[in-house]
Design an enzyme around this catalytic site. Structure first.
Site, PDB file in Angstrom:
ATOM      1  N   SER A 163       0.715  -1.116   0.058  1.00 21.07           N
ATOM      2  CA  SER A 163      -0.015   0.058   0.011  1.00 21.07           C
ATOM      3  C   SER A 163       0.856   1.154   0.051  1.00 21.07           C
ATOM      4  O   SER A 163       1.623   1.434   0.956  1.00 21.07           O
ATOM      5  CB  SER A 163      -0.884   0.068   1.175  1.00 21.07           C
ATOM      6  N   HIS A 220      -1.051  -1.310  -3.878  1.00 18.57           N
ATOM      7  CA  HIS A 220      -2.313  -1.233  -3.358  1.00 18.57           C
ATOM      8  C   HIS A 220      -2.734   0.233  -3.186  1.00 18.57           C
ATOM      9  O   HIS A 220      -1.750   0.821  -2.795  1.00 18.57           O
ATOM     10  CB  HIS A 220      -2.576  -1.829  -1.978  1.00 18.57           C
ATOM     11  N   ASP A 233      -4.985   3.368  -2.012  1.00 17.91           N
ATOM     12  CA  ASP A 233      -6.026   3.753  -1.186  1.00 17.91           C
ATOM     13  C   ASP A 233      -6.839   5.066  -1.284  1.00 17.91           C
ATOM     14  O   ASP A 233      -5.916   6.220  -1.248  1.00 17.91           O
ATOM     15  CB  ASP A 233      -5.460   3.696   0.326  1.00 17.91           C
ATOM     16  N   MET A 236      -9.558   7.717  -0.598  1.00 19.34           N
ATOM     17  CA  MET A 236     -10.391   8.231   0.478  1.00 19.34           C
ATOM     18  C   MET A 236     -10.888   9.475   0.213  1.00 19.34           C
ATOM     19  O   MET A 236     -10.182  10.119  -0.379  1.00 19.34           O
ATOM     20  CB  MET A 236      -9.692   8.440   1.800  1.00 19.34           C
ATOM     21  N   HIS A 242      -8.228   0.548  -4.056  1.00 20.90           N
ATOM     22  CA  HIS A 242      -9.325   0.185  -2.831  1.00 20.90           C
ATOM     23  C   HIS A 242     -10.070   1.484  -2.674  1.00 20.90           C
ATOM     24  O   HIS A 242      -9.488   2.458  -2.291  1.00 20.90           O
ATOM     25  CB  HIS A 242      -8.430  -0.100  -1.518  1.00 20.90           C
ATOM     26  N   MET A 271     -12.452   3.803  -1.038  1.00 25.70           N
ATOM     27  CA  MET A 271     -13.010   3.955   0.470  1.00 25.70           C
ATOM     28  C   MET A 271     -13.770   5.456   0.047  1.00 25.70           C
ATOM     29  O   MET A 271     -13.442   6.430   0.626  1.00 25.70           O
ATOM     30  CB  MET A 271     -12.128   4.196   1.376  1.00 25.70           C
ATOM     31  N   MET A 277     -11.279  -5.807   6.042  1.00 23.46           N
ATOM     32  CA  MET A 277     -10.652  -5.089   6.789  1.00 23.46           C
ATOM     33  C   MET A 277     -10.436  -5.626   8.096  1.00 23.46           C
ATOM     34  O   MET A 277     -11.111  -5.775   8.743  1.00 23.46           O
ATOM     35  CB  MET A 277     -11.280  -3.590   6.729  1.00 23.46           C
ATOM     36  N   GLY A 335      -9.290   4.016   6.801  1.00 21.29           N
ATOM     37  CA  GLY A 335      -8.934   5.514   7.002  1.00 21.29           C
ATOM     38  C   GLY A 335      -7.560   5.947   6.922  1.00 21.29           C
ATOM     39  O   GLY A 335      -7.029   7.094   6.572  1.00 21.29           O
ATOM     40  N   GLY A 387      -1.060   2.119   9.384  1.00 17.82           N
ATOM     41  CA  GLY A 387      -0.318   2.290  11.018  1.00 17.82           C
ATOM     42  C   GLY A 387      -1.146   2.014  12.258  1.00 17.82           C
ATOM     43  O   GLY A 387      -0.940   2.050  13.208  1.00 17.82           O
ATOM     44  N   ASP A 405      -6.440  -6.489   5.001  1.00 13.85           N
ATOM     45  CA  ASP A 405      -6.090  -4.997   4.730  1.00 13.85           C
ATOM     46  C   ASP A 405      -5.971  -4.560   6.263  1.00 13.85           C
ATOM     47  O   ASP A 405      -7.051  -4.287   6.956  1.00 13.85           O
ATOM     48  CB  ASP A 405      -6.610  -4.301   3.890  1.00 13.85           C
ATOM     49  N   GLY A 406      -4.817  -4.251   6.995  1.00 17.62           N
ATOM     50  CA  GLY A 406      -4.942  -3.259   8.109  1.00 17.62           C
ATOM     51  C   GLY A 406      -4.197  -3.999   9.204  1.00 17.62           C
ATOM     52  O   GLY A 406      -4.369  -5.258   9.675  1.00 17.62           O
ATOM     53  N   GLY A 407      -3.105  -3.437   9.668  1.00 18.04           N
ATOM     54  CA  GLY A 407      -2.023  -3.968  10.567  1.00 18.04           C
ATOM     55  C   GLY A 407      -1.397  -5.497  10.266  1.00 18.04           C
ATOM     56  O   GLY A 407      -0.912  -6.237  11.259  1.00 18.04           O
TER      57      GLY A 407
HETATM   58  C1  DX5 Z   1      -6.535   1.609   5.601  1.00 14.70           C
HETATM   59  C2  DX5 Z   1      -6.079   1.244   4.204  1.00 14.70           C
HETATM   60  C3  DX5 Z   1      -4.859   0.422   4.340  1.00 14.70           C
HETATM   61  C4  DX5 Z   1      -3.673   0.923   4.800  1.00 14.70           C
HETATM   62  C5  DX5 Z   1      -2.880  -0.308   5.628  1.00 14.70           C
HETATM   63  O1  DX5 Z   1      -7.711   2.293   5.488  1.00 14.70           O
HETATM   64  O2  DX5 Z   1      -7.102   0.681   3.442  1.00 14.70           O
HETATM   65  O3  DX5 Z   1      -4.694  -0.134   3.069  1.00 14.70           O
HETATM   66  O4  DX5 Z   1      -2.788   1.633   3.829  1.00 14.70           O
HETATM   67  O5  DX5 Z   1      -1.776   0.317   6.264  1.00 14.70           O
HETATM   68  P1  DX5 Z   1      -1.034  -0.620   7.301  1.00 14.70           P
HETATM   69  O6  DX5 Z   1      -0.501  -1.811   6.575  1.00 14.70           O
HETATM   70  O7  DX5 Z   1      -0.042   0.173   7.941  1.00 14.70           O
HETATM   71  O8  DX5 Z   1      -2.197  -0.943   8.318  1.00 14.70           O
HETATM   72 ZN    ZN Z   2      -6.445  -0.367   1.657  1.00 17.71          ZN
END
Ligand code: DX5
Ligand code: ZN
Length: 226
Positions: free
Chosen positions: A10, A35, A37, A39, A68, A70, A139, A144, A147, A177-179
């Site tokens: 990402s 990836h 993102d 938003m 992605h 959002m 997710m 959003g 990190g 996706d996420g953490g």
């Molecule tokens: C969050 C995004 C993710 C984000 C992941 O809303 O959709 O793709 O960039 O970031 P990490 O890998 O740091 O959790």
């Molecule tokens: Zn994402």
């Protein structure tokens, strides 16, 4: 044959003053997808990038662009992202009152069609649409920001969707996706995930993006405990 497990880096956590170099480093370190993102400041509080960035990523990289969305009313932007060079477009079930037609619209634009659900949305919300999806994204943080801390309660949702996809004999990617890092990736892989998005674990690795990708690749090869 496509790889069995995908690392989708990402770019949200990349250094945007040197985005081209960051992407080139990912590509030569063996990232499978990029990836992106998107938003809108409505569906999620943050505002990030649009078709303009996708177009520039397309110009400098051969990697598939895993976009992605959002955003509210994503159907308004499918054509623009497809024209900009997206390979896949993933829309939130929470934003699509007519998900069947949105997935159809994505496919007719030439992109693979993905559907994503937030941590609070149950797997049952997407069950009727699984047969139409080329990719299902779970997710593991509230969307959003990069990190954020991985939410372990989403592991069982991945396992549930894995079962449903297998019952349908679907070859759709099951993405998380996420953490995602070297500790959480094996847990999600064990639950049945096949594609792993990572921003922080790649771009904030002290050794740089190639070192981050190497660690994740090793984690894919590591069996999960427990
Ligand atoms: C969050 C995004 C993710 C984000 C992941 O809303 O959709 O793709 O960039 O970031 P990490 O890998 O740091 O959790
Ligand atoms: Zn994402």
């Amino acid at each position: 044959m496509p790889p069995k497990y995908i690392i989708s880096t990402s770019i949200l956590s990349a250094d945007f003053t040197r985005l081209g170099e960051e992407i080139a480093a990912c590509e030569s370190a063996g990232a499978d997808w990029l990836h992106v993102d998107v938003m809108d400041g409505h569906f999620v509080p943050n505002i990030t990038m649009g078709p303009f960035i996708v177009q520039h990523c397309r110009r400098i990289s051969k990697l598939p662009l895993d976009v992605h969305l959002m955003i509210e009313k994503p159907e308004r932007y499918i054509e623009a992202f497809a024209k900009a060079g997206a390979s896949g477009l993933t829309v939130h079930v929470e934003t699509c009152p007519d998900l069947f037609s949105t997935l159809k619209q994505i496919k007719s634009s030439g992109c693979w069609a993905g559907v994503v659900l937030n941590p609070a949305t149950p797997a049952s919300a997407i069950e009727p649409f699984l047969g139409e999806a080329d990719l299902v994204l779970v997710m593991s943080v509230n969307p959003g920001y990069s990190g954020q801390k991985f939410m372990p309660e989403t592991i069982s949702k991945v396992a549930e969707i894995r079962k449903q996809l297998d019952m349908l004999n679907s070859s759709a990617w099951l993405e998380v996706d996420g953490g995602i890092d070297h500790e959480t990736l094996p847990l999600m892989k064990k639950a049945g995930a096949t594609a792993f998005v990572a921003a922080t674990a790649v771009f904030k690795h002290p050794g740089g993006a190639p070192a981050g990708i190497k660690v994740l690749r090793a984690a894919i090869a590591t069996p999960a405990f427990g």
